[in-house]
Design a protein around this motif. Structure first.
Motif, PDB file in Angstrom:
ATOM      1  N   SER A  17       1.139   2.223 -14.223  1.00  0.00           N
ATOM      2  CA  SER A  17       0.630   1.067 -14.963  1.00  0.00           C
ATOM      3  C   SER A  17       0.766   1.322 -16.457  1.00  0.00           C
ATOM      4  N   GLN A  18       0.326   0.382 -17.266  1.00  0.00           N
ATOM      5  CA  GLN A  18       0.366   0.533 -18.721  1.00  0.00           C
ATOM      6  C   GLN A  18      -0.488   1.711 -19.185  1.00  0.00           C
ATOM      7  N   ARG A  19      -1.477   2.066 -18.394  1.00  0.00           N
ATOM      8  CA  ARG A  19      -2.384   3.158 -18.766  1.00  0.00           C
ATOM      9  C   ARG A  19      -1.903   4.511 -18.252  1.00  0.00           C
ATOM     10  N   LYS A  20      -0.642   4.578 -17.827  1.00  0.00           N
ATOM     11  CA  LYS A  20      -0.039   5.812 -17.314  1.00  0.00           C
ATOM     12  C   LYS A  20      -0.757   6.328 -16.073  1.00  0.00           C
ATOM     13  N   SER A  21      -1.281   5.414 -15.279  1.00  0.00           N
ATOM     14  CA  SER A  21      -1.954   5.787 -14.038  1.00  0.00           C
ATOM     15  C   SER A  21      -1.285   5.060 -12.869  1.00  0.00           C
ATOM     16  N   GLN A  22      -1.749   5.351 -11.679  1.00  0.00           N
ATOM     17  CA  GLN A  22      -1.179   4.728 -10.475  1.00  0.00           C
ATOM     18  C   GLN A  22      -1.260   3.206 -10.563  1.00  0.00           C
ATOM     19  N   ILE A  23      -0.148   2.542 -10.290  1.00  0.00           N
ATOM     20  CA  ILE A  23      -0.129   1.083 -10.297  1.00  0.00           C
ATOM     21  C   ILE A  23      -0.921   0.572  -9.096  1.00  0.00           C
ATOM     22  N   SER A  24      -1.528  -0.585  -9.219  1.00  0.00           N
ATOM     23  CA  SER A  24      -2.335  -1.143  -8.131  1.00  0.00           C
ATOM     24  C   SER A  24      -1.573  -2.217  -7.379  1.00  0.00           C
ATOM     25  N   VAL A  25      -2.038  -2.510  -6.178  1.00  0.00           N
ATOM     26  CA  VAL A  25      -1.453  -3.582  -5.379  1.00  0.00           C
ATOM     27  C   VAL A  25      -1.551  -4.907  -6.133  1.00  0.00           C
ATOM     28  N   ARG A  26      -2.682  -5.135  -6.744  1.00  0.00           N
ATOM     29  CA  ARG A  26      -2.884  -6.396  -7.486  1.00  0.00           C
ATOM     30  C   ARG A  26      -1.885  -6.511  -8.639  1.00  0.00           C
ATOM     31  N   THR A  27      -1.602  -5.398  -9.311  1.00  0.00           N
ATOM     32  CA  THR A  27      -0.638  -5.429 -10.413  1.00  0.00           C
ATOM     33  C   THR A  27       0.754  -5.783  -9.913  1.00  0.00           C
ATOM     34  N   VAL A  28       1.141  -5.220  -8.763  1.00  0.00           N
ATOM     35  CA  VAL A  28       2.457  -5.539  -8.186  1.00  0.00           C
ATOM     36  C   VAL A  28       2.529  -7.025  -7.842  1.00  0.00           C
ATOM     37  N   GLN A  29       1.477  -7.541  -7.228  1.00  0.00           N
ATOM     38  CA  GLN A  29       1.452  -8.966  -6.893  1.00  0.00           C
ATOM     39  C   GLN A  29       1.547  -9.822  -8.155  1.00  0.00           C
ATOM     40  N   HIS A  30       0.838  -9.380  -9.197  1.00  0.00           N
ATOM     41  CA  HIS A  30       0.829 -10.137 -10.455  1.00  0.00           C
ATOM     42  C   HIS A  30       2.189 -10.113 -11.139  1.00  0.00           C
ATOM     43  N   LEU A  31       2.849  -8.943 -11.125  1.00  0.00           N
ATOM     44  CA  LEU A  31       4.137  -8.856 -11.822  1.00  0.00           C
ATOM     45  C   LEU A  31       5.196  -9.701 -11.116  1.00  0.00           C
ATOM     46  N   GLN A  57       0.831  -1.205   0.000  1.00  0.00           N
ATOM     47  CA  GLN A  57       0.000   0.000   0.000  1.00  0.00           C
ATOM     48  C   GLN A  57       0.868   1.259   0.000  1.00  0.00           C
ATOM     49  N   GLU A  58       1.936   1.236   0.787  1.00  0.00           N
ATOM     50  CA  GLU A  58       2.843   2.389   0.806  1.00  0.00           C
ATOM     51  C   GLU A  58       3.543   2.536  -0.541  1.00  0.00           C
ATOM     52  N   LEU A  59       3.934   1.414  -1.124  1.00  0.00           N
ATOM     53  CA  LEU A  59       4.666   1.452  -2.391  1.00  0.00           C
ATOM     54  C   LEU A  59       3.830   2.050  -3.514  1.00  0.00           C
ATOM     55  N   VAL A  60       2.586   1.599  -3.654  1.00  0.00           N
ATOM     56  CA  VAL A  60       1.779   2.071  -4.783  1.00  0.00           C
ATOM     57  C   VAL A  60       1.349   3.529  -4.604  1.00  0.00           C
ATOM     58  N   HIS A  61       1.437   4.057  -3.386  1.00  0.00           N
ATOM     59  CA  HIS A  61       1.062   5.455  -3.149  1.00  0.00           C
ATOM     60  C   HIS A  61       2.269   6.408  -3.174  1.00  0.00           C
ATOM     61  N   LEU A  62       3.452   5.900  -3.481  1.00  0.00           N
ATOM     62  CA  LEU A  62       4.628   6.759  -3.564  1.00  0.00           C
ATOM     63  C   LEU A  62       4.488   7.743  -4.718  1.00  0.00           C
ATOM     64  N   LYS A  63       4.938   8.975  -4.490  1.00  0.00           N
ATOM     65  CA  LYS A  63       4.947   9.995  -5.534  1.00  0.00           C
ATOM     66  C   LYS A  63       6.391  10.217  -6.012  1.00  0.00           C
ATOM     67  N   LEU A  64       6.537  10.851  -7.151  1.00  0.00           N
ATOM     68  CA  LEU A  64       7.870  11.126  -7.688  1.00  0.00           C
ATOM     69  C   LEU A  64       8.727  11.895  -6.692  1.00  0.00           C
ATOM     70  N   GLN A  65       8.128  12.884  -6.038  1.00  0.00           N
ATOM     71  CA  GLN A  65       8.889  13.722  -5.113  1.00  0.00           C
ATOM     72  C   GLN A  65       9.272  13.000  -3.822  1.00  0.00           C
ATOM     73  N   ASP A  66       8.728  11.804  -3.615  1.00  0.00           N
ATOM     74  CA  ASP A  66       9.076  11.045  -2.411  1.00  0.00           C
ATOM     75  C   ASP A  66      10.459  10.398  -2.522  1.00  0.00           C
ATOM     76  N   PHE A  67      10.990  10.314  -3.734  1.00  0.00           N
ATOM     77  CA  PHE A  67      12.304   9.706  -3.939  1.00  0.00           C
ATOM     78  C   PHE A  67      13.378  10.773  -3.774  1.00  0.00           C
ATOM     79  N   ALA A  68      14.098  10.716  -2.655  1.00  0.00           N
ATOM     80  CA  ALA A  68      15.158  11.686  -2.357  1.00  0.00           C
ATOM     81  C   ALA A  68      16.506  11.076  -2.743  1.00  0.00           C
ATOM     82  N   PHE A  69      16.916  11.295  -3.993  1.00  0.00           N
ATOM     83  CA  PHE A  69      18.115  10.651  -4.536  1.00  0.00           C
ATOM     84  C   PHE A  69      19.357  11.024  -3.730  1.00  0.00           C
TER      85      PHE A  69
END
Length: 274
Positions: free
Chosen positions: A235-249, A177-189
């Motif tokens: 996701s493939q549709r350029k939208s937020q990835i889902s938990v189910r998609t992560v489990q599937h991949l 749940q935390e992973l799929v809700h991450l935003k670009l700005q959350d990554f502090a390189f």
């Protein structure tokens, strides 16, 4: 009788401002109180160090007079000394030290980057201690070699995204749940960390190994599609990835590698100790 509410004590102005900031972000009361205790101990230690007081009296030191002048004198050398104090005198384990350092990083983020009271952040180079993970029955008989073999075998469409996701789960134990809700700005390189504020706005910081950090950056630079969607993993549709998609991949990537075991899951990755 001493008050149980830290806001009722006489505090340094900067610490009171910080606690008010946490409250404005709807930080859970127990989390704010833990930050108060951690930062108070740090300030007591630094006052003791700067004034050459006896370390054995640290817990009784009054910090109400601590100001920005004292904070501006603290260097990375002083932080190393504090780290040694936690080790040798307080005998804190990895988890306790990690919590105290996380509290400090949050405190300095507030006074340096939000209030701009200081020009430099002595916490920038302070690394989170490694926390030994306990063996978990959910990992079954999956070995580190199995996981590394799986990650190295990833190829084809979305391979950079999928590799970054697997490494992030393995490195940080972040929840799906935390992973799929991450935003670009959350990554502090530059800080080698990723931030999550998914749960009630209560920010969590996950330190990253170099391999995970580079995998995330490679995904962002080379594969992540240009879109108005601000979520990190798409996701493939350029939208937020889902938990189910992560489990599937994870399942799909495991099945694509004939050398991988078939019982690798997100739970296994989060509980591995590599």
């Amino acid at each position: 009788k001493e008050s149980r509410n830290p806001m009722e004590r006489k505090l340094p102005v900067v610490l009171e401002e910080y606690l008010n900031y946490l409250n404005s972000r709807k930080t859970k009361p127990q989390t704010a109180q833990a930050y108060y205790y951690d930062i108070s101990l740090y300030l007591k230690y630094m006052k003791s160090r700067m004034n050459r007081l006896e370390e054995k009296d640290i817990d009784s030191i009054d910090i109400s007079d601590i100001d920005l002048k004292l904070l501006s004198k603290i260097s990375d050398v002083d932080l190393i000394s504090y780290n040694n104090y936690l080790d040798k005198i307080r005998q804190n384990g990895g988890a306790a030290k990690a919590r105290k350092i996380s509290s400090l990083k949050s405190f300095y983020h507030f006074i340096v980057y939000i209030k701009r009271y200081l020009d430099t952040n002595p916490c920038d180079q302070l690394e989170m201690p490694k926390i030994a993970k306990k063996p978990n029955k959910n990992t079954g008989d999956v070995s580190s070699d199995d996981i590394l073999e799986l990650i190295q075998s990833i190829h084809g469409k979305n391979h950079l995204r999928d590799k970054a996701i697997l490494l992030l789960l393995l490195d940080s134990s972040i929840s799906l749940q935390e992973l799929v809700h991450l935003k670009l700005q959350d990554f502090a390189f530059e800080k080698h960390e990723i931030n999550s504020s998914f749960n009630d706005g209560d920010a969590k910081k996950f330190p990253l190994k170099s391999e995970t950090k580079m995998a995330l950056q490679e995904y962002i630079d080379q594969e992540r599609m240009s879109t108005d969607c601000n979520y990190l993993f798409l996701s493939q549709r350029k939208s937020q990835i889902s938990v189910r998609t992560v489990q599937h991949l994870i399942q799909t990537r495991t099945e694509q590698n004939p050398k991988s075991r078939r019982n690798i899951s997100s739970t296994v990755l989060r509980n591995m100790n590599i």
